[in-house]
Design an enzyme around this catalytic site. Sequence first.
Site, PDB file in Angstrom:
ATOM      1  N   HIS A  55       8.752   1.883  -5.543  1.00  0.00           N
ATOM      2  CA  HIS A  55       8.316   2.768  -4.458  1.00  0.00           C
ATOM      3  C   HIS A  55       9.300   2.637  -3.300  1.00  0.00           C
ATOM      4  O   HIS A  55       9.617   1.533  -2.856  1.00  0.00           O
ATOM      5  CB  HIS A  55       6.923   2.353  -3.954  1.00  0.00           C
ATOM      6  CG  HIS A  55       5.803   2.641  -4.919  1.00  0.00           C
ATOM      7  ND1 HIS A  55       5.969   3.339  -6.088  1.00  0.00           N
ATOM      8  CD2 HIS A  55       4.469   2.350  -4.842  1.00  0.00           C
ATOM      9  CE1 HIS A  55       4.795   3.447  -6.713  1.00  0.00           C
ATOM     10  NE2 HIS A  55       3.881   2.855  -5.992  1.00  0.00           N
ATOM     11  N   CYS A 106      -0.140  -0.930  -4.108  1.00  0.00           N
ATOM     12  CA  CYS A 106       1.287  -1.150  -4.328  1.00  0.00           C
ATOM     13  C   CYS A 106       2.153  -0.651  -3.178  1.00  0.00           C
ATOM     14  O   CYS A 106       3.159  -1.270  -2.833  1.00  0.00           O
ATOM     15  CB  CYS A 106       1.729  -0.511  -5.646  1.00  0.00           C
ATOM     16  SG  CYS A 106       1.211   1.200  -5.853  1.00  0.00           S
TER      17      CYS A 106
END
Lengths: 380, 380, 380, 380
Positions: free
Chosen positions: C264, C154
């Site tokens: 993120h 990710c």
Amino acid sequence: MRTINVGVLGATGTVGQRFILLLGTHPYFRLHALGASARSVGHRYSDITAWKQTQPIPVIAKDLIVQPCSPEHFKDVEIVFSGLDAEVAGGIELAFRHAGFAVFSNAKNHRRDPTVPLIVPLVNTSHLAILPYQQSLLLDSHPNHGFIVTNANCAATGCAVPLAALQRAFGPIESAMITTMQAISGAGYPGVPSMDIFDNVIPYIGGGEEDKLEWELSKILGDIGDQDGKVIELAVESNNVKLFVLSGIRVSAACNRVPVLEGHTECVSVRFARRPAPKVEDVIKVLKSYTCEAQSLKCPSAPKHALIVHDEQDRPQPRLDRDVQSGAGVSVGRVRECKVMDIKFVLMANNVAIGAATSSLINAEVAVEKGYIHPPTSVN
Amino acid sequence: MRTINVGVLGATGTVGQRFILLLGTHPYFRLHALGASARSVGHRYSDITAWKQTQPIPVIAKDLIVQPCSPEHFKDVEIVFSGLDAEVAGGIELAFRHAGFAVFSNAKNHRRDPTVPLIVPLVNTSHLAILPYQQSLLLDSHPNHGFIVTNANCAATGCAVPLAALQRAFGPIESAMITTMQAISGAGYPGVPSMDIFDNVIPYIGGGEEDKLEWELSKILGDIGDQDGKVIELAVESNNVKLFVLSGIRVSAACNRVPVLEGHTECVSVRFARRPAPKVEDVIKVLKSYTCEAQSLKCPSAPKHALIVHDEQDRPQPRLDRDVQSGAGVSVGRVRECKVMDIKFVLMANNVAIGAATSSLINAEVAVEKGYIHPPTSVN
Amino acid sequence: MRTINVGVLGATGTVGQRFILLLGTHPYFRLHALGASARSVGHRYSDITAWKQTQPIPVIAKDLIVQPCSPEHFKDVEIVFSGLDAEVAGGIELAFRHAGFAVFSNAKNHRRDPTVPLIVPLVNTSHLAILPYQQSLLLDSHPNHGFIVTNANCAATGCAVPLAALQRAFGPIESAMITTMQAISGAGYPGVPSMDIFDNVIPYIGGGEEDKLEWELSKILGDIGDQDGKVIELAVESNNVKLFVLSGIRVSAACNRVPVLEGHTECVSVRFARRPAPKVEDVIKVLKSYTCEAQSLKCPSAPKHALIVHDEQDRPQPRLDRDVQSGAGVSVGRVRECKVMDIKFVLMANNVAIGAATSSLINAEVAVEKGYIHPPTSVN
Amino acid sequence: MRTINVGVLGATGTVGQRFILLLGTHPYFRLHALGASARSVGHRYSDITAWKQTQPIPVIAKDLIVQPCSPEHFKDVEIVFSGLDAEVAGGIELAFRHAGFAVFSNAKNHRRDPTVPLIVPLVNTSHLAILPYQQSLLLDSHPNHGFIVTNANCAATGCAVPLAALQRAFGPIESAMITTMQAISGAGYPGVPSMDIFDNVIPYIGGGEEDKLEWELSKILGDIGDQDGKVIELAVESNNVKLFVLSGIRVSAACNRVPVLEGHTECVSVRFARRPAPKVEDVIKVLKSYTCEAQSLKCPSAPKHALIVHDEQDRPQPRLDRDVQSGAGVSVGRVRECKVMDIKFVLMANNVAIGAATSSLINAEVAVEKGYIHPPTSVN
């Protein structure tokens, strides 16, 4: 004062770590033995423990070799503090009691035992008077004088203190409504997954939290002796036995988990039996002047103020008030009239201090001061 | 259906931004004018606004030039939604009412006015029936048909829905104890400093939050008409006037701020007038089957389910349930007996949706459906 | 377009739930089978799953009976999306490949396999060209045309998009420094204990996160073909084989966990091979105009903008930007000179959307559009 | 040792409160006067201050009457600690310097003044040697010996310590890449709105934070004296003057705000001038053995360990490490090779302790020990 050797059961867990932190600087309890599960046995404590406290491991604990949780590994120890999980606490604590140890437990297992005192150290240390009776039950089979004392559920502990103060001054409390906002540390480690509690409230706490609050308050605020009243359960046939009498208080609890690290906040409304109900200013006066036996006995871990009553309208708050007096007292604020019951207020108690390890510690100090702790005649 | 031009007062603020977001996709309300304070006037909306929503500014709002909050700058507008701060809302909303606008306000200023309906759109849209009387008060001096409708305090809104359901089915509620855990978005922007609420609970919400909850529920759950009962206040001498009758419910509220972004959670205990009290299973049945007028009128912003009743023991939760139905319904769970009162449960309502902008919007939709909105005869 | 039956492996887990949510509204993928571990097999999906999404379980998934994760239980399915844990993903995915399924996996197990494309769908869908070769390896033993495509870690995914844009415009990137601030959802469920991450930063992410970032970016930004360059590994003896060539980029990653639910954030500095380095304004222009194959193929789940470049100095932010375009794009901001390398910027990518399930989904859409998905000749 | 009377400027603010907390228990600094803005002047400190600390107001401060921030109200005071906001700090601090006070400031205003030492107390207390020169500039017009010493930006402070250790052992650092994750307390009070930072990262800190980090490190790691090198600026014509020489380090900083109350975390990569670069194990050895002048002078507020180097791979963490040594040291961990530069590591420093008030306090202690503090000849 003589030094008393103590041990900690469940030493690597959350409550165990708190016991060790507190015992690292205690004036007369000397940490001597640590017990934990098989995974940890045989290792140096500092090597095997995922230490999660903001203060370092006390020097005295660092190099202790972790022992199995059985009495024969706790030689020269008089008192054990139990931070064991409820899954295993019941049997292990009994084994230590039978072997003559004084067991001060944070676990729920023996709290409803009619021979075991359930003590909030700022409230009902007089209930320790039942200990000789508890010890007498073992006389034949176990010649030692072991006993178990438990402290209360963390949310019940905070609430018990102001309720006890009010009951002492104004007579029986008919009913109490309690809504808690409990910190995540109350669930231990790993405890609450962050995905569940971030930016969230969970309006439910497992393990029967609401029932604990409702029931334990009745025992804590109750009395001992063969008085008139509802008796928990007759443990043995006996004429002169001291038994617990449940307080008549009706409690309704709603327990919530909130995204706070430490410190349980509780909104409380009470209705007194006495009519007319006491006035707000008298309630405040009574709360501000409350003192308890642990203070008059000068127990080293007892807080200077059992209750801190805030005048500011937005206090107590867990983050600002939980470390005052090392978390050994209870903070109360916003004492005001309740439009449905009589009086309402908010309280905050540090769930990992007075709500857990600190309670057991003060309980043990009171037991020492009152002469319940005797050197073991023999261990094993 | 014809398109109705609408405006937003306080367009750059937190509630104003929510109005704009909702109006950006509305089937028949067409965003036509935006009003804000002097600092923003004359600028393109997207240039001057610190947009804090997770969805982009609707295209229709981007290039609108911000206007002063006075009626002459809202030509061709029939309805204004007010997200104004209480400091200025009172006078500005009156000015728009006098100028013939239908004003749907989120501000507290006019909620206690005996001629102004205080509407939770899932509860008491029947109270709109007082509008012709409110309009009649202005007949001579202001020939237009302006009026003000307010929605309720965000914490009162969530609670009003299940209480209304219970009252409809089981008759009067004698008393209710409510402990709230309110989200930070309820305080607007900049609102609560992060240093105050991180890892914390603040057991107090300023601006008389508890009093609002206690009082507004009486008006919302009350009735209109010259019935027997406690009348708020007689606005004018009149024989046939419809007046609000406060419900007899006694409410005690304890309001807390918790570290949650959106979604107020409330623990509620109720005591019914009727004895014996209804059973838990009947209460659940009633809550599950509750419907309201906004639904039967097929208002486009009304939720499919006014109440969502959870069977899981740990729901509702703000983070998981606040966006269901775009936050237009109220979630209820843990319906169970209360040892002190009769029944207790927990509810969660999205304070920025049904607790604020969405309420005004549905209120306006109901007003349209019921024929209270007429084209302005002239605006200034 | 024909409807294609798809299945989800690891359906009860965090990534599995996201797959199901996305597939619930997909224009041509039709959710047909769900696989999970033995504990869940045989139960209705909605009965056995601890659903943790803020949107309800799609109707199509509710009543599906959970199957074991083996190919014979996925009859009539052409594509499987794998949200399996790495502990079990390797073997199960191989079994499905061998049985002729097109496997789109979020697991790390096969990412470094030289015959498996590691695809960030906004970057290197051209690498799918190696699939016929991967399929050919099974020709004798397994007559079907199964294959595995993985998406990337990710944190690598978010970073790959702007780096690819820069590389395409300005030639090779010599090195990149990346410091990540990763959301807790990246660790799945129960994942990060709240006691560990509340009011905290953990400057370490287990499972080799930094190494994944450093290595995967090389493969993603690399090329296929028997070109000059460092070849990953020669899978089989072959003359005309297409192989991956690692990009020459040197990456240094520092990965941190921060108390954020989703999204993120990464601070990136890059040094180009080309001297003089491109100017900031040219870099911004290139990032703003970047498009990818998934867009030109009109894949239904591809974002309108692969990169959203913010002009505001304090964006992107995870909470405000993670849901834009349903989290399928990457947000970039603060593009400016770096005093040590050439250019620095910050990016934010939704780790559970483009960082996980959405990536696999777009990869599958591209594979469909480019003709890599064929009806199974036979399953089992 | 004689007691030295000290005052605090900006006493009601965040940094002021920390000064007061530290001074409440200081062995030889005696809190004597508090200055704040007009709003507070004339009131008892405890009446006027919104005290936000977790420890109570020190007894010595409670009843002090708040004074205006001008020298004539600070009679009998030798040292003032300034926690003033940058908006007003510049002029007020100059006034106190001119009036003969030793001013230790946390404000940014005078940090770049070539005659003012910018001191990280664990790093460059040798720079105090320029004070006589600073004092000499005032000789004619102001016969007293006042001076200003500033501490550094909170994020620069943490980073300066390991960089200084490395520079001392291995020679010049060519460049450093620093990505910070800074706590909300760094923004003071009310500071960051909770709506902005909950569940979020803000990749930007106003007030030129990145530039401060980049520039201040050059001055801190630089030297004084008329050596060869780049001189900041020649303040006056003089032959024997000591001047600051900026270190040649190139720093690139990316500053982020994260949802943490206290403790700045920083990911740092460094490249040394020396080739080959030092090895990881030598770097660790050097960091572990680093000591500074404040320690050898036995300053009471200096930490026992200037640097604490963690061996655990997931430390330091702000919540667990910020209170160690009362936040007076800097924690370092994860020292490892960097694939782009030479060495990378993570550090954590308590921004309100060593990053603010504690720095000024140790600076003053060093100044006392080294004889720079003289009794005032006369205060106005």
